[in-house]
Design a protein around this motif. Structure first.
Motif, PDB file in Angstrom:
ATOM      1  N   PHE A   1     -43.966  53.046 138.375  1.00 25.52           N
ATOM      2  CA  PHE A   1     -45.422  53.082 138.177  1.00 25.52           C
ATOM      3  C   PHE A   1     -46.173  52.403 139.327  1.00 25.52           C
ATOM      4  N   ALA A   2     -45.505  51.492 140.010  1.00 26.88           N
ATOM      5  CA  ALA A   2     -46.127  50.849 141.170  1.00 26.88           C
ATOM      6  C   ALA A   2     -46.007  51.751 142.397  1.00 26.88           C
ATOM      7  N   LYS A   3     -44.940  52.529 142.430  1.00 25.43           N
ATOM      8  CA  LYS A   3     -44.653  53.327 143.618  1.00 25.43           C
ATOM      9  C   LYS A   3     -45.367  54.684 143.600  1.00 25.43           C
ATOM     10  N   TYR A   4     -45.504  55.273 142.414  1.00 25.92           N
ATOM     11  CA  TYR A   4     -46.100  56.611 142.289  1.00 25.92           C
ATOM     12  C   TYR A   4     -47.264  56.577 141.294  1.00 25.92           C
ATOM     13  N   ASP A   5     -48.132  57.589 141.378  1.00 27.92           N
ATOM     14  CA  ASP A   5     -49.187  57.753 140.374  1.00 27.92           C
ATOM     15  C   ASP A   5     -48.624  58.573 139.232  1.00 27.92           C
ATOM     16  N   LEU A   6     -48.391  57.912 138.117  1.00 26.92           N
ATOM     17  CA  LEU A   6     -47.735  58.550 136.979  1.00 26.92           C
ATOM     18  C   LEU A   6     -48.524  58.300 135.708  1.00 26.92           C
ATOM     19  N   LYS A   7     -48.259  59.102 134.698  1.00 25.34           N
ATOM     20  CA  LYS A   7     -48.879  58.847 133.391  1.00 25.34           C
ATOM     21  C   LYS A   7     -47.900  59.194 132.275  1.00 25.34           C
ATOM     22  N   TYR A   8     -48.044  58.466 131.164  1.00 24.72           N
ATOM     23  CA  TYR A   8     -47.315  58.832 129.954  1.00 24.72           C
ATOM     24  C   TYR A   8     -48.026  60.005 129.302  1.00 24.72           C
ATOM     25  N   LEU A   9     -47.293  60.976 128.801  1.00 22.97           N
ATOM     26  CA  LEU A   9     -47.903  62.015 127.978  1.00 22.97           C
ATOM     27  C   LEU A   9     -48.186  61.427 126.596  1.00 22.97           C
ATOM     28  N   ASP A  10     -49.356  61.708 126.059  1.00 19.47           N
ATOM     29  CA  ASP A  10     -49.681  61.264 124.701  1.00 19.47           C
ATOM     30  C   ASP A  10     -48.632  61.797 123.741  1.00 19.47           C
ATOM     31  N   ASP A  11     -48.391  61.012 122.726  1.00 23.40           N
ATOM     32  CA  ASP A  11     -47.318  61.313 121.769  1.00 23.40           C
ATOM     33  C   ASP A  11     -47.897  61.226 120.354  1.00 23.40           C
ATOM     34  N   PRO A  12     -48.734  62.219 119.977  1.00 24.69           N
ATOM     35  CA  PRO A  12     -49.427  62.109 118.682  1.00 24.69           C
ATOM     36  C   PRO A  12     -48.472  62.032 117.483  1.00 24.69           C
ATOM     37  N   GLU A  13     -47.262  62.541 117.618  1.00 24.37           N
ATOM     38  CA  GLU A  13     -46.309  62.453 116.498  1.00 24.37           C
ATOM     39  C   GLU A  13     -45.619  61.093 116.425  1.00 24.37           C
ATOM     40  N   GLY A  14     -45.782  60.286 117.451  1.00 24.30           N
ATOM     41  CA  GLY A  14     -45.158  58.962 117.451  1.00 24.30           C
ATOM     42  C   GLY A  14     -43.644  58.982 117.604  1.00 24.30           C
ATOM     43  N   THR A  15     -43.133  60.038 118.205  1.00 25.26           N
ATOM     44  CA  THR A  15     -41.678  60.170 118.364  1.00 25.26           C
ATOM     45  C   THR A  15     -41.093  59.059 119.245  1.00 25.26           C
ATOM     46  N   PHE A  16     -41.878  58.583 120.199  1.00 24.19           N
ATOM     47  CA  PHE A  16     -41.373  57.553 121.114  1.00 24.19           C
ATOM     48  C   PHE A  16     -41.748  56.130 120.676  1.00 24.19           C
ATOM     49  N   GLY A  17     -42.343  56.011 119.484  1.00 20.69           N
ATOM     50  CA  GLY A  17     -42.644  54.687 118.952  1.00 20.69           C
ATOM     51  C   GLY A  17     -43.835  54.024 119.618  1.00 20.69           C
TER      52      GLY A  17
ATOM     53  N   TYR B   1     -50.808  64.292 139.120  1.00 20.44           N
ATOM     54  CA  TYR B   1     -51.378  65.572 139.579  1.00 20.44           C
ATOM     55  C   TYR B   1     -51.140  66.707 138.598  1.00 20.44           C
ATOM     56  N   MET B   2     -50.339  66.465 137.581  1.00 23.45           N
ATOM     57  CA  MET B   2     -50.151  67.526 136.581  1.00 23.45           C
ATOM     58  C   MET B   2     -51.319  67.510 135.601  1.00 23.45           C
ATOM     59  N   ASP B   3     -51.869  68.680 135.354  1.00 28.11           N
ATOM     60  CA  ASP B   3     -53.068  68.805 134.542  1.00 28.11           C
ATOM     61  C   ASP B   3     -52.712  68.903 133.053  1.00 28.11           C
ATOM     62  N   ILE B   4     -51.918  67.975 132.576  1.00 30.68           N
ATOM     63  CA  ILE B   4     -51.629  67.893 131.145  1.00 30.68           C
ATOM     64  C   ILE B   4     -51.645  66.427 130.758  1.00 30.68           C
ATOM     65  N   ASP B   5     -51.980  66.159 129.496  1.00 30.66           N
ATOM     66  CA  ASP B   5     -52.101  64.786 129.058  1.00 30.66           C
ATOM     67  C   ASP B   5     -51.265  64.452 127.844  1.00 30.66           C
ATOM     68  N   SER B   6     -50.789  65.488 127.167  1.00 33.70           N
ATOM     69  CA  SER B   6     -50.103  65.257 125.901  1.00 33.70           C
ATOM     70  C   SER B   6     -48.827  66.088 125.848  1.00 33.70           C
ATOM     71  N   ILE B   7     -47.883  65.630 125.053  1.00 37.89           N
ATOM     72  CA  ILE B   7     -46.671  66.420 124.837  1.00 37.89           C
ATOM     73  C   ILE B   7     -47.055  67.786 124.255  1.00 37.89           C
ATOM     74  N   GLU B   8     -48.167  67.812 123.536  1.00 37.06           N
ATOM     75  CA  GLU B   8     -48.635  69.076 122.959  1.00 37.06           C
ATOM     76  C   GLU B   8     -49.141  70.069 124.018  1.00 37.06           C
ATOM     77  N   ASP B   9     -49.362  69.586 125.228  1.00 36.08           N
ATOM     78  CA  ASP B   9     -49.785  70.484 126.317  1.00 36.08           C
ATOM     79  C   ASP B   9     -48.618  71.193 126.981  1.00 36.08           C
ATOM     80  N   LEU B  10     -47.410  70.837 126.605  1.00 30.75           N
ATOM     81  CA  LEU B  10     -46.248  71.581 127.135  1.00 30.75           C
ATOM     82  C   LEU B  10     -46.186  72.927 126.413  1.00 30.75           C
ATOM     83  N   GLU B  11     -45.310  73.803 126.881  1.00 27.87           N
ATOM     84  CA  GLU B  11     -45.218  75.117 126.249  1.00 27.87           C
ATOM     85  C   GLU B  11     -43.802  75.420 125.806  1.00 27.87           C
ATOM     86  N   ALA B  12     -43.697  75.981 124.633  1.00 26.12           N
ATOM     87  CA  ALA B  12     -42.387  76.346 124.096  1.00 26.12           C
ATOM     88  C   ALA B  12     -41.758  77.421 124.972  1.00 26.12           C
ATOM     89  N   LYS B  13     -40.448  77.442 124.991  1.00 27.84           N
ATOM     90  CA  LYS B  13     -39.737  78.430 125.787  1.00 27.84           C
ATOM     91  C   LYS B  13     -39.896  79.827 125.195  1.00 27.84           C
TER      92      LYS B  13
END
Ligand code: PBE
Length: 309
Positions: free
Chosen positions: A115-131, A297-309
């Motif tokens: 996080f110090a070396k790169y510009d990164l973000k956690y994806l929101d986790d509305p289901e709380g899977t990651f605690g 730089y990825m234009d998503i903010d939440s795990i819900e913004d990913l797409e199913a296969k």
């Protein structure tokens, strides 16, 4: 606590603004629940570009299990693969993706130098899977207090902050060897180390074994506390193991202790399994976190913004 997240909130706001400006013609109010980037031709399908794969770390890590769980909990991750490797390989793959501005989702955790070396973000986790926010606890074997009261007391008094640990991790990621980085941190943080060793007598070459997993956090913390014990006169052995084996070694008394118990969620199953056979000395660090992490730089903010296969 999560200083990086706050910093990046600002950047994220700037980024979405420019995307709104650039994105004329696209469907602005697409609900995140229904596949945000599936909203018009020409839109990047990050998930397809990433081959519906999370770049993960060692198979035994709690964050890998949580990522597996996420593929079940989230419709947006249906059909995704969680590809295990090592923490080092994950960091290399992340660095390369960032160099090429390619999309990537990794199993991430804080504190961490990335996080110090790169510009990164956690994806929101509305289901709380990651605690929620976690603590890293110190766990020792039964009988340690009687056998080695000095070491027990130091381990019990060991307590520091995410910033402390990150400073050690950064040194190591910049090429310092872990023992040197630990020694240097100890030299620069005498006050803290004095608190951990307060009221503790020196010993004469007693053997002690600490176990850990080769995660960046644990390489940093174990080397620091190992060096503190060494400076008190212990003959310290630090042994890298798999996560489950690390817990088992402390539970059956083969190892004396570890400073790598992520609780309550990440290692919750292992804690429950060994609860009656270990001594939990409580948090040595507060404000830890795990989750899915992507470049800013990825234009998503939440795990819900990913797409199913
Ligand atoms: N980690 C780092 C570990 C705990 C410490 C987040 C990679 C895990 O997931 O088990």
């Amino acid at each position: 606590m999560f200083k990086f997240s706050w910093k990046h909130l600002g950047l994220a706001a700037g980024l979405s603004l420019s995307l709104v400006v650039a994105g004329c013609g696209s469907d602005d109010d697409s609900a995140t629940e229904d596949n945000a980037s599936d909203n018009g031709e020409g839109d990047t399908n990050y998930s397809e570009e990433m081959d519906y794969t999370v770049t993960a770390i060692e198979p035994g890590a709690g964050v890998v299990q949580a990522a597996e769980d996420a593929t079940e909990d989230y419709d947006s991750m249906e059909g995704w693969e969680v590809q295990t490797s090592s923490s080092g390989a994950m960091a290399t793959t992340l660095g390369e993706a960032i160099k090429n501005e390619e999309p990537i989702v990794v199993t991430g955790w804080s504190p961490h130098w990335k996080f110090a070396k790169y510009d990164l973000k956690y994806l929101d986790d509305p289901e709380g899977t990651f605690g929620e926010a976690e603590t890293i606890n110190t766990v020792v074997r039964e009988g340690l207090e009687d056998d080695m009261p000095e070491a027990y007391q130091v381990l019990d008094q060991f307590n520091w902050t995410p910033d402390d640990l990150e400073a050690v991790m950064l040194e190591i990621s910049d090429g310092a060897n872990p023992e040197e980085a630990a020694a240097e941190w100890i030299e620069e943080n005498e006050d803290k180390v004095t608190e951990w060793t307060e009221g503790v007598d020196e010993v004469e070459g007693e053997d002690i074994e600490l176990v850990y997993v080769e995660w960046d956090t644990e390489i940093g913390s174990t080397n620091v506390i190992g060096k503190v014990l060494e400076d008190l006169g212990y003959n310290v052995k630090v042994s890298p193991l798999d996560n489950a084996v690390m817990w088992q070694a402390v539970a059956n008394g083969e190892a004396d202790g570890m400073v790598a118990a992520w609780l309550p969620a990440t290692h919750g199953d292992l804690y429950e399994q060994y609860e009656d056979e270990i001594i939990d000395l409580g948090p040595n660090l507060e404000g830890a976190k795990i989750g899915l992490v992507v470049p800013e730089y990825m234009d998503i903010d939440s795990i819900e913004d990913l797409e199913a296969k």
